[in-house]
Design a protein around this motif. Structure first.
Motif, PDB file in Angstrom:
ATOM      1  N   MET A 345       0.817  -1.214   0.000  1.00 43.60           N
ATOM      2  CA  MET A 345       0.000   0.000   0.000  1.00 43.60           C
ATOM      3  C   MET A 345       0.852   1.266   0.000  1.00 43.60           C
ATOM      4  SD  MET A 345      -2.899  -0.806   2.862  1.00 43.60           S
ATOM      5  CE  MET A 345      -4.070  -2.156   2.713  1.00 43.60           C
ATOM      6  N   LEU A 346       2.019   1.194   0.669  1.00 46.67           N
ATOM      7  CA  LEU A 346       2.842   2.381   0.859  1.00 46.67           C
ATOM      8  C   LEU A 346       4.013   2.474  -0.119  1.00 46.67           C
ATOM      9  CD1 LEU A 346       2.775   2.635   4.745  1.00 46.67           C
ATOM     10  CD2 LEU A 346       1.803   4.232   3.095  1.00 46.67           C
ATOM     11  N   GLY A 347       3.951   1.687  -1.197  1.00 45.79           N
ATOM     12  CA  GLY A 347       4.904   1.865  -2.274  1.00 45.79           C
ATOM     13  C   GLY A 347       6.249   1.221  -2.076  1.00 45.79           C
ATOM     14  N   ALA A 348       6.266   0.018  -1.477  1.00 49.45           N
ATOM     15  CA  ALA A 348       7.524  -0.714  -1.324  1.00 49.45           C
ATOM     16  C   ALA A 348       7.468  -2.006  -2.134  1.00 49.45           C
ATOM     17  CB  ALA A 348       7.784  -1.034   0.144  1.00 49.45           C
ATOM     18  N   ALA A 349       8.570  -2.317  -2.796  1.00 51.01           N
ATOM     19  CA  ALA A 349       8.711  -3.624  -3.422  1.00 51.01           C
ATOM     20  C   ALA A 349       8.859  -4.653  -2.302  1.00 51.01           C
ATOM     21  CB  ALA A 349       9.932  -3.640  -4.330  1.00 51.01           C
ATOM     22  N   VAL A 350       8.074  -5.732  -2.351  1.00 47.26           N
ATOM     23  CA  VAL A 350       7.987  -6.677  -1.237  1.00 47.26           C
ATOM     24  C   VAL A 350       8.884  -7.888  -1.467  1.00 47.26           C
ATOM     25  CG1 VAL A 350       6.436  -8.172   0.089  1.00 47.26           C
ATOM     26  CG2 VAL A 350       5.622  -5.947  -0.742  1.00 47.26           C
ATOM     27  N   LEU A 351       9.677  -8.213  -0.441  1.00 47.08           N
ATOM     28  CA  LEU A 351      10.477  -9.430  -0.411  1.00 47.08           C
ATOM     29  C   LEU A 351       9.994 -10.299   0.730  1.00 47.08           C
ATOM     30  CD1 LEU A 351      14.020  -7.795  -0.780  1.00 47.08           C
ATOM     31  CD2 LEU A 351      12.586  -8.741  -2.601  1.00 47.08           C
ATOM     32  N   THR A 352      10.065 -11.611   0.565  1.00 44.17           N
ATOM     33  CA  THR A 352       9.597 -12.523   1.613  1.00 44.17           C
ATOM     34  C   THR A 352      10.330 -13.848   1.531  1.00 44.17           C
ATOM     35  OG1 THR A 352       7.661 -13.673   2.521  1.00 44.17           O
ATOM     36  CG2 THR A 352       7.744 -13.425   0.151  1.00 44.17           C
ATOM     37  N   GLY A 353      10.363 -14.542   2.665  1.00 44.47           N
ATOM     38  CA  GLY A 353      10.813 -15.921   2.656  1.00 44.47           C
ATOM     39  C   GLY A 353       9.703 -16.825   2.148  1.00 44.47           C
ATOM     40  N   ARG A 354       9.925 -18.129   2.222  1.00 48.77           N
ATOM     41  CA  ARG A 354       8.954 -19.076   1.660  1.00 48.77           C
ATOM     42  C   ARG A 354       7.816 -19.429   2.625  1.00 48.77           C
ATOM     43  NH1 ARG A 354      10.338 -21.105  -3.067  1.00 48.77           N
ATOM     44  NH2 ARG A 354      12.518 -21.003  -3.771  1.00 48.77           N
ATOM     45  N   ASN A 355       7.998 -19.170   3.912  1.00 47.42           N
ATOM     46  CA  ASN A 355       7.038 -19.655   4.902  1.00 47.42           C
ATOM     47  C   ASN A 355       5.944 -18.610   5.160  1.00 47.42           C
ATOM     48  OD1 ASN A 355       8.670 -22.023   5.360  1.00 47.42           O
ATOM     49  ND2 ASN A 355      10.059 -20.689   6.506  1.00 47.42           N
ATOM     50  N   VAL A 356       4.940 -18.582   4.286  1.00 49.14           N
ATOM     51  CA  VAL A 356       3.913 -17.532   4.365  1.00 49.14           C
ATOM     52  C   VAL A 356       2.498 -18.123   4.411  1.00 49.14           C
ATOM     53  CG1 VAL A 356       5.350 -15.791   3.256  1.00 49.14           C
ATOM     54  CG2 VAL A 356       3.928 -17.283   1.838  1.00 49.14           C
ATOM     55  N   ASP A 357       2.368 -19.262   5.068  1.00 47.16           N
ATOM     56  CA  ASP A 357       1.087 -19.963   5.059  1.00 47.16           C
ATOM     57  C   ASP A 357      -0.070 -19.112   5.575  1.00 47.16           C
ATOM     58  OD1 ASP A 357       2.512 -22.100   4.151  1.00 47.16           O
ATOM     59  OD2 ASP A 357       2.566 -23.167   6.057  1.00 47.16           O
ATOM     60  N   ASN A 358       0.175 -18.274   6.569  1.00 48.40           N
ATOM     61  CA  ASN A 358      -0.907 -17.493   7.165  1.00 48.40           C
ATOM     62  C   ASN A 358      -1.421 -16.384   6.249  1.00 48.40           C
ATOM     63  OD1 ASN A 358      -0.638 -19.074   9.426  1.00 48.40           O
ATOM     64  ND2 ASN A 358       0.449 -17.539  10.629  1.00 48.40           N
ATOM     65  N   PHE A 359      -0.635 -16.051   5.225  1.00 52.94           N
ATOM     66  CA  PHE A 359      -1.042 -14.989   4.298  1.00 52.94           C
ATOM     67  C   PHE A 359      -0.905 -15.477   2.850  1.00 52.94           C
ATOM     68  CE2 PHE A 359       0.085 -12.955   8.232  1.00 52.94           C
ATOM     69  CZ  PHE A 359      -0.890 -11.982   8.381  1.00 52.94           C
ATOM     70  N   ARG A 360      -1.205 -16.754   2.678  1.00 50.58           N
ATOM     71  CA  ARG A 360      -0.997 -17.403   1.386  1.00 50.58           C
ATOM     72  C   ARG A 360      -1.727 -16.678   0.257  1.00 50.58           C
ATOM     73  NH1 ARG A 360      -2.790 -22.003   2.695  1.00 50.58           N
ATOM     74  NH2 ARG A 360      -0.880 -23.200   2.962  1.00 50.58           N
ATOM     75  N   GLU A 361      -3.004 -16.327   0.484  1.00 50.02           N
ATOM     76  CA  GLU A 361      -3.791 -15.732  -0.583  1.00 50.02           C
ATOM     77  C   GLU A 361      -3.290 -14.330  -0.939  1.00 50.02           C
ATOM     78  OE1 GLU A 361      -6.728 -15.303  -3.525  1.00 50.02           O
ATOM     79  OE2 GLU A 361      -5.855 -17.044  -2.507  1.00 50.02           O
ATOM     80  N   ALA A 362      -2.931 -13.540   0.060  1.00 50.30           N
ATOM     81  CA  ALA A 362      -2.407 -12.195  -0.217  1.00 50.30           C
ATOM     82  C   ALA A 362      -1.121 -12.293  -1.030  1.00 50.30           C
ATOM     83  CB  ALA A 362      -2.155 -11.447   1.086  1.00 50.30           C
ATOM     84  N   TYR A 363      -0.250 -13.204  -0.650  1.00 54.04           N
ATOM     85  CA  TYR A 363       1.007 -13.365  -1.402  1.00 54.04           C
ATOM     86  C   TYR A 363       0.739 -13.913  -2.801  1.00 54.04           C
ATOM     87  CZ  TYR A 363       4.312 -12.196   2.288  1.00 54.04           C
ATOM     88  OH  TYR A 363       5.069 -11.511   3.216  1.00 54.04           O
ATOM     89  N   ARG A 364      -0.239 -14.790  -2.925  1.00 55.42           N
ATOM     90  CA  ARG A 364      -0.549 -15.345  -4.253  1.00 55.42           C
ATOM     91  C   ARG A 364      -0.954 -14.232  -5.210  1.00 55.42           C
ATOM     92  NH1 ARG A 364      -4.624 -16.579  -7.365  1.00 55.42           N
ATOM     93  NH2 ARG A 364      -6.185 -15.883  -5.868  1.00 55.42           N
ATOM     94  N   GLN A 365      -1.818 -13.334  -4.732  1.00 55.31           N
ATOM     95  CA  GLN A 365      -2.286 -12.271  -5.607  1.00 55.31           C
ATOM     96  C   GLN A 365      -1.188 -11.249  -5.897  1.00 55.31           C
ATOM     97  OE1 GLN A 365      -6.299 -10.875  -5.346  1.00 55.31           O
ATOM     98  NE2 GLN A 365      -6.849 -12.363  -3.769  1.00 55.31           N
ATOM     99  N   LEU A 366      -0.340 -10.959  -4.906  1.00 53.58           N
ATOM    100  CA  LEU A 366       0.789 -10.072  -5.161  1.00 53.58           C
ATOM    101  C   LEU A 366       1.759 -10.714  -6.152  1.00 53.58           C
ATOM    102  CD1 LEU A 366       1.561  -8.794  -1.539  1.00 53.58           C
ATOM    103  CD2 LEU A 366       0.659  -7.430  -3.421  1.00 53.58           C
ATOM    104  N   ARG A 367       1.967 -12.026  -5.994  1.00 54.30           N
ATOM    105  CA  ARG A 367       2.902 -12.735  -6.865  1.00 54.30           C
ATOM    106  C   ARG A 367       2.387 -12.780  -8.301  1.00 54.30           C
ATOM    107  NH1 ARG A 367       3.449 -16.695  -3.697  1.00 54.30           N
ATOM    108  NH2 ARG A 367       5.301 -15.931  -2.602  1.00 54.30           N
ATOM    109  N   GLN A 368       1.081 -12.955  -8.469  1.00 56.00           N
ATOM    110  CA  GLN A 368       0.493 -12.978  -9.807  1.00 56.00           C
ATOM    111  C   GLN A 368       0.769 -11.682 -10.561  1.00 56.00           C
ATOM    112  OE1 GLN A 368      -3.707 -13.833  -9.432  1.00 56.00           O
ATOM    113  NE2 GLN A 368      -3.415 -15.998  -9.862  1.00 56.00           N
ATOM    114  N   ARG A 369       0.782 -10.581  -9.830  1.00 59.36           N
ATOM    115  CA  ARG A 369       1.030  -9.273 -10.432  1.00 59.36           C
ATOM    116  C   ARG A 369       2.515  -8.947 -10.557  1.00 59.36           C
ATOM    117  NH1 ARG A 369      -2.389  -6.019 -13.303  1.00 59.36           N
ATOM    118  NH2 ARG A 369      -4.517  -6.592 -12.753  1.00 59.36           N
ATOM    119  N   GLY A 370       3.364  -9.765  -9.943  1.00 66.24           N
ATOM    120  CA  GLY A 370       4.792  -9.483  -9.980  1.00 66.24           C
ATOM    121  C   GLY A 370       5.230  -8.474  -8.942  1.00 66.24           C
ATOM    122  N   ALA A 371       4.481  -8.404  -7.831  1.00 64.98           N
ATOM    123  CA  ALA A 371       4.748  -7.398  -6.799  1.00 64.98           C
ATOM    124  C   ALA A 371       5.611  -7.925  -5.660  1.00 64.98           C
ATOM    125  CB  ALA A 371       3.426  -6.870  -6.229  1.00 64.98           C
ATOM    126  N   VAL A 372       5.980  -9.198  -5.700  1.00 62.73           N
ATOM    127  CA  VAL A 372       6.743  -9.783  -4.593  1.00 62.73           C
ATOM    128  C   VAL A 372       7.815 -10.719  -5.144  1.00 62.73           C
ATOM    129  CG1 VAL A 372       5.103 -11.691  -4.309  1.00 62.73           C
ATOM    130  CG2 VAL A 372       6.551 -11.020  -2.396  1.00 62.73           C
TER     131      VAL A 372
END
Length: 464
Positions: A345-372
């Protein structure tokens, strides 16, 4: 449907254990006070005793376990309040209580959630008599569920989700899960997978509303504070590691030491998920020769400062406005992940490790757009940070993709309110009736003044 014998024994055992331990709750809570996990002045609230009177009219009890849930549910609270319905908000942590006071003031009644024992819960419900109970995400307390069910108070979960680990645990106790989840009047989930899991566990009325965390505003920040820090930073390259857990601060330090050999005076911002770890983190970083400025101590941000340690509550909006690159923690050395939507939301390119089960759907949609970008090691994290620092086009492409993904994900709040409509409708009517009754009664408060202004004979007629 009657529970099977093992489920009945488990539920009874839980209740009796709570009754047996109730006399020892205060000493246990006092021990937690010493660890900074309870508020000594408000311990009675954990036993179900309130120091505040229940307001007249309809009242909705909303439970948000901690800071994240409190922030997520804030827009929904304001919408329900807009109908004239009183809100009782309970949370379970000292930090979330502080946030509730700052965010809502006296517009909302805040209490600590009662410990899930029969005496505590009954004390609480006898006093507050809620007309509707709403849980944010998923906290399942058997005594509370049973007591609300016994009093015929509709109990709803909003923004519901179940992690892989929790689902596996519940599936091992499927009979118990069915006896608990079937008592919820309605469950509104973040994703289709969550809805399927709740149904598998025995929930009867399940719908998908999306993640209400997307609909809230980006975390705020004082423009003056942002400006002062940006002036101190100047043209230095900056990246942030936010919501970090143990081990991830060390990873950020290793990345920073590597960046120092490649960039001119880089700055790393570290925001631990639990600020009470800040002193130990600062010591650990200083032992590696890094110069640390702690925000909570008011340390100045100097040209040779290596690490800005964001160890204050409620300032995530400030820290994220200082960077265009953010690693989101609890994903590299810990499991589950943390919310990636705020940096997006605040204009940062997002980096993450692989263990994101609690936010799987949010990461999936960000990943689809190429935002993470996903990293699986400290070296991969270093490479990603360095790439995004050097390649402005790649960085801004991710930032734009994040904005677009968040825009597409919005709408969960409206869908949640739609799902609550049938439960709120009678309370809205009651609130309007109470408001009209108050307005009709209002003149009677001044009846003596009216009598003084009319002739004595007329006054006697009015009095009669």
């Amino acid at each position: 449907m009657k529970p099977d014998v093992s489920t009945w024994i488990a539920q009874r055992g839980y209740r009796f254990a709570g009754m047996a331990l109730y006399p020892f709750l205060r000493p246990a809570l006092l021990y937690r006070v010493r660890k900074g996990k309870e508020d000594r002045a408000r311990l009675n609230e954990r036993l179900g005793h309130a120091a505040v009177a229940r307001p007249d009219g309809p009242l909705v009890w909303i439970h948000a376990a901690s800071v994240g849930e409190t922030l997520a549910v804030a827009p929904l609270i304001e919408m329900v309040r807009g109908y004239g319905i009183s809100i009782l908000l309970t949370t379970g942590t000292v930090t979330s209580a502080r946030l509730a006071a700052e965010r809502f003031g006296d517009r909302v009644i805040h209490q600590y959630v009662p410990v899930d024992t029969t005496p505590s819960v009954r004390n609480f419900l006898d006093h507050w008599r809620p007309d509707l109970a709403v849980n944010v995400e998923t906290e399942v307390w058997p005594v509370t569920i049973a007591e609300l069910n016994r009093r015929r108070v509709a109990h709803i979960i909003v923004n519901g989700r179940i992690s892989d680990r929790s689902f596996d645990r519940w599936m091992m106790r499927r009979g118990l899960a069915r006896s608990l989840f079937s008592r919820f009047a309605c469950i509104l989930t973040q994703t289709d997978l969550d809805a399927e899991r709740f149904s598998d566990l025995g929930a009867l009325n399940v719908g998908v509303s999306g993640n209400i965390k997307v609909d809230r505003e980006a975390p705020p920040a004082d423009p003056r504070e942002v400006g002062l820090l940006q002036e101190s930073i100047g043209s230095r390259p900056v990246w942030a590691a936010i919501s970090t857990f143990e081990g991830e601060e060390q990873a950020a330090a290793e990345v920073h030491l590597s960046l120092k050999a490649r960039f001119n005076r880089p700055l790393t911002i570290i925001v631990p998920r639990h600020p009470n770890r800040a002193e130990a983190i600062a010591l650990q970083l200083q032992e590696q020769g890094l110069k640390v400025a702690r925000r909570s101590c008011g340390d100045p941000l100097e040209p040779d400062t290596d690490i800005l340690l964001g160890d204050t509550m409620g300032d995530m909006g400030l820290y994220l406005r200082l960077t265009r690159i953010a690693f989101v923690g609890r994903s590299l050395t810990a499991r589950g992940g943390q919310n990636p939507l705020e940096p997006a939301m605040l204009g940062a390119a997002v980096l993450t490790g692989r263990n994101v089960d609690n936010f799987r759907e949010a990461y999936r949609q960000l990943r689809q757009r190429g935002a993470v970008r996903t990293v699986d090691s400290v070296e991969a994290l270093r490479q990603s940070v360095e790439l995004l620092m050097r390649d402005a086009k790649a960085r801004e492409t991710m930032v734009s993709a994040g904005f677009e993904a968040v825009r597409e994900m919005r709408g969960a709040l409206a869908r949640t309110m739609k799902g609550l409509e049938r439960y709120l409708a009678p309370l809205i009517l009651e609130a309007r009736f109470c408001a009209k009754s108050k307005s009709v009664k209002q003149p009677s408060h001044h009846s003596s003044d009216v009598l003084k202004r009319v002739p004595e004979a007329q006054a006697s007629k009015i009095a009669r």
